[in-house]
Write an enzyme that holds these catalytic residues in place. Structure first.
Site, PDB file in Angstrom:
ATOM      1  N   TYR A 136      -7.817 -58.773 -29.612  1.00  0.00           N
ATOM      2  CA  TYR A 136      -6.506 -58.421 -29.648  1.00  0.00           C
ATOM      3  C   TYR A 136      -5.395 -58.959 -28.810  1.00  0.00           C
ATOM      4  O   TYR A 136      -5.192 -58.577 -27.545  1.00  0.00           O
ATOM      5  CB  TYR A 136      -6.345 -56.716 -29.656  1.00  0.00           C
ATOM      6  CG  TYR A 136      -5.088 -56.005 -30.120  1.00  0.00           C
ATOM      7  CD1 TYR A 136      -4.116 -56.829 -30.682  1.00  0.00           C
ATOM      8  CD2 TYR A 136      -4.861 -54.880 -29.749  1.00  0.00           C
ATOM      9  CE1 TYR A 136      -3.010 -56.000 -30.987  1.00  0.00           C
ATOM     10  CE2 TYR A 136      -3.432 -54.009 -29.878  1.00  0.00           C
ATOM     11  CZ  TYR A 136      -2.414 -54.745 -30.533  1.00  0.00           C
ATOM     12  OH  TYR A 136      -1.438 -54.402 -31.016  1.00  0.00           O
ATOM     13  N   LYS A 164      -7.120 -60.094 -33.901  1.00  0.00           N
ATOM     14  CA  LYS A 164      -5.815 -59.880 -34.229  1.00  0.00           C
ATOM     15  C   LYS A 164      -4.698 -60.354 -33.413  1.00  0.00           C
ATOM     16  O   LYS A 164      -4.547 -60.142 -32.339  1.00  0.00           O
ATOM     17  CB  LYS A 164      -5.703 -58.062 -34.004  1.00  0.00           C
ATOM     18  CG  LYS A 164      -4.314 -57.606 -34.310  1.00  0.00           C
ATOM     19  CD  LYS A 164      -4.170 -56.073 -34.026  1.00  0.00           C
ATOM     20  CE  LYS A 164      -2.604 -55.800 -34.552  1.00  0.00           C
ATOM     21  NZ  LYS A 164      -2.403 -54.133 -34.079  1.00  0.00           N
TER      22      LYS A 164
END
Length: 294
Positions: A136, A164
């Site tokens: 992330y 992400k």
């Protein structure tokens, strides 16, 4: 390993009036999302207010959401920390109850160099070798960007299956796609960049807007995948005002307000996040009305 679908919802955490976690509403909302376009729920990420949740609260949320969506959606546990030791412990504990993957944020505040970032994520992956991991990258929150070169190195680790990508940079998304194997999954970390990132090889989105328009996001991504670019573009442009309205102030303040306008008793945010002003509320409500969401 780790197919999480196209639409992953970064789920909010509901609170009661006294500020405690409302696990019943969390379970109800999770089931609703799983029936309305969400393939996978990301629990206790940024949108879930992870910085103000205790590890015990997060663990209980994983348990409740897993039970609520069993057989209907997958669950990714937000287990990231700026302490590698804490991240490993939380991830191992979540893995034991059957979550389908973990989300590991770039360590915040201590701002490690790229070598430290690589070692951090590698250590977590090695400690939980059977659990798929999503990286992330959100430098606006963490103060450090996970470089595309470091992502490429981490993509060689067997159970690091995707990212992400919330740097807001299409160039970085392109470079990650160029440097990683095609099976490495790239998810937009910003709703408004989902369609542009699909064009360079992303798989889907870790979405805030999917709390409200999950089915429409599925339609957009499926249309793009089927080569129906004009339809995908039309959906993107229709939803674009909502994508922006949900970030008129710090996420998840607006999406919680939107859910409350729809009748969900999700409560307020925990301090230091706070209620937004009336001007932002009016702008948000106007967009929701325009899209017939309230």
């Amino acid at each position: 390993m780790g197919d999480f679908g196209r639409v992953l919802t970064a789920m909010i955490t509901p609170f009661k009036v006294d500020g405690s976690v409302d696990y019943d509403v969390a379970a109800e909302l999770a089931a609703h999302l799983a029936s309305n376009g969400t393939d996978t729920l990301v629990v206790c990420g940024t949108t879930g207010e992870s910085p103000t949740l205790s590890w015990d609260e997060e663990y209980q949320l994983f348990v409740e959401v897993l039970q609520a969506v069993a057989g209907k959606a997958k669950v990714i546990a937000g287990c990231g920390s700026n302490s590698t030791k804490e991240a490993i412990s939380a991830t191992q504990k979540a893995a034991k109850i059957g979550v389908h993957g973990s989300l590991q944020v770039v360590p915040y505040y201590n701002k490690p160099p790229q070598a430290g970032l690589y070692q951090h994520f590698q250590a977590i992956a090695q400690a939980c070798p059977d659990l798929p991991m999503l990286l992330y990258n959100v430098p606006g929150r963490t103060g450090q960007n996970l470089s595309s070169e470091t992502v490429a190195r981490l993509a060689e680790v067997n159970n690091i299956v995707g990212i992400k990508e919330a740097s807001g940079s299409l160039d970085q998304g392109s470079e990650i796609r160029r440097l990683t194997p095609k099976e490495f999954q790239i998810y937009a970390g910003d709703d408004s960049l989902t369609l542009p990132l699909l064009a360079i090889g992303a798989k889907g989105v870790v979405s805030v807007a999917s709390h409200l328009v999950g089915n429409q996001l599925q339609q957009m991504i499926q249309a793009f995948s089927a080569g129906k670019i004009q339809i995908a573009t039309e959906i993107h442009l229709q939803l674009f005002p909502l994508f922006k309205a949900l970030f008129l102030t710090t996420n998840p303040i607006p999406v919680k307000k939107a859910l409350k306008l729809q009748g969900w008793e999700v409560g307020s945010t925990r301090l230091p996040l706070c209620e937004t002003d009336s001007d932002i509320c009016q702008k948000l409500e106007a967009v929701l009305q325009e899209l017939s969401l309230v």
